[in-house]
Design a protein around this motif. Sequence first.
Motif, mmCIF file in Angstrom:
data_model
loop_
_atom_site.group_PDB
_atom_site.id
_atom_site.type_symbol
_atom_site.label_atom_id
_atom_site.label_comp_id
_atom_site.label_asym_id
_atom_site.label_seq_id
_atom_site.Cartn_x
_atom_site.Cartn_y
_atom_site.Cartn_z
ATOM 1 N N ALA A 195 67.730 56.985 17.765
ATOM 2 C CA ALA A 195 66.846 58.109 17.462
ATOM 3 C C ALA A 195 65.556 57.622 16.806
ATOM 4 C CB ALA A 195 67.560 59.107 16.550
ATOM 5 N N PHE A 196 65.687 56.677 15.900
ATOM 6 C CA PHE A 196 64.503 56.139 15.231
ATOM 7 C C PHE A 196 63.649 55.332 16.214
ATOM 8 C CE2 PHE A 196 62.195 53.206 12.394
ATOM 9 C CZ PHE A 196 61.652 54.121 11.505
ATOM 10 N N ARG A 197 64.297 54.574 17.082
ATOM 11 C CA ARG A 197 63.566 53.796 18.074
ATOM 12 C C ARG A 197 62.760 54.704 19.001
ATOM 13 N NH1 ARG A 197 68.720 50.849 18.458
ATOM 14 N NH2 ARG A 197 68.506 48.802 17.444
ATOM 15 N N VAL A 198 63.403 55.762 19.480
ATOM 16 C CA VAL A 198 62.728 56.682 20.402
ATOM 17 C C VAL A 198 61.541 57.351 19.731
ATOM 18 C CG1 VAL A 198 63.003 58.859 21.663
ATOM 19 C CG2 VAL A 198 64.765 57.104 21.815
ATOM 20 N N THR B 233 58.360 60.752 8.102
ATOM 21 C CA THR B 233 58.690 61.932 7.307
ATOM 22 C C THR B 233 59.560 62.905 8.087
ATOM 23 O OG1 THR B 233 56.599 61.752 6.074
ATOM 24 C CG2 THR B 233 57.729 63.884 6.021
ATOM 25 N N LEU B 234 59.240 63.103 9.361
ATOM 26 C CA LEU B 234 60.019 63.994 10.208
ATOM 27 C C LEU B 234 61.431 63.449 10.430
ATOM 28 C CD1 LEU B 234 57.302 64.908 12.864
ATOM 29 C CD2 LEU B 234 58.296 66.444 11.164
ATOM 30 N N ALA C 289 73.897 66.452 17.610
ATOM 31 C CA ALA C 289 72.817 67.129 16.895
ATOM 32 C C ALA C 289 71.670 66.168 16.601
ATOM 33 C CB ALA C 289 73.349 67.731 15.600
ATOM 34 N N VAL C 290 72.002 64.946 16.207
ATOM 35 C CA VAL C 290 70.968 63.930 15.947
ATOM 36 C C VAL C 290 70.201 63.625 17.230
ATOM 37 C CG1 VAL C 290 70.569 61.515 15.332
ATOM 38 C CG2 VAL C 290 72.145 62.901 13.979
ATOM 39 N N SER C 291 70.917 63.525 18.349
ATOM 40 C CA SER C 291 70.272 63.247 19.632
ATOM 41 C C SER C 291 69.291 64.348 20.015
ATOM 42 C CB SER C 291 71.342 63.089 20.718
ATOM 43 O OG SER C 291 70.742 62.910 21.986
ATOM 44 N N ALA D 279 66.238 64.336 17.573
ATOM 45 C CA ALA D 279 65.376 63.175 17.786
ATOM 46 C C ALA D 279 64.537 63.332 19.053
ATOM 47 C CB ALA D 279 66.213 61.903 17.857
ATOM 48 N N ASN D 280 65.156 63.803 20.129
ATOM 49 C CA ASN D 280 64.421 64.005 21.376
ATOM 50 C C ASN D 280 63.353 65.083 21.228
ATOM 51 O OD1 ASN D 280 65.840 62.051 22.836
ATOM 52 N ND2 ASN D 280 67.459 63.491 23.395
ATOM 53 N N MET D 281 63.667 66.125 20.470
ATOM 54 C CA MET D 281 62.697 67.182 20.227
ATOM 55 C C MET D 281 61.489 66.645 19.462
ATOM 56 S SD MET D 281 61.562 69.255 17.509
ATOM 57 C CE MET D 281 62.932 69.313 16.361
#
Length: 216
Positions: free
Chosen positions: A143-146, A110-111, A88-90, A93-95
């Motif tokens: 996720a944060f890096r992307v 914030t997102l 779900a995190v992946s 994050a990609n979205m």
Amino acid sequence: MVLVSASVCGLRKLLAICEAFVEKHGLTYNVKKSVVMVFEAMGKTQKKVPPIFLNGNALERVYQYKYLGHMLTPDLKDDTDIERERRAVSVRANMLARRFARCSTNVKITLFRAYCTSFYTCNLWVKYSTKSYSALRVQYNNAFRVLMGLPRYCSASGMFAAAQVDCFYATMRKRCGSLVRRLRSSSNSILKLIASRLDCVYVNHCCVVSNGMVQR
């Protein structure tokens, strides 16, 4: 609705009460959406279990089921639910990275806080492998890096500190601490009883995590 019993006989009695209630009130259960799960006792799995009937139909036995968003398995391990959250995190994050690539850094932060730090039902994770837990932590960092467009191998602690965003362990500590605090301040007598039990695995685990330690 969930019915829990230590035996097949007990479960049949509970179902009989439910069937009598719905018949009296002109209701009916959806058999297609009703299932049975047999939890392991002392690490042993019951391969053959007598059929459980609802409205004359045998209920399907499942080995994985999502209840209120949390994945349940017969061995009561949380690896499956942790994998659900990792995926779900992946996806989220990609979205965010695709749709908000041109936004400012503050908007992206914030997102990220809103969509990638909830870790739904993570307070209930007490029985899991190091591998699955680490995989979620890595996914959280990536996720944060992307989203921020950072190098893949940049320091996780450094990037979170610079952005003033909680790292994975800090997020978990806050979630677990929040559960214990809400249980202890609840006016519900059952929840207060759970919070006061020194042998409650969930409360003890949350206390360990919120104190900055990781329990396996």
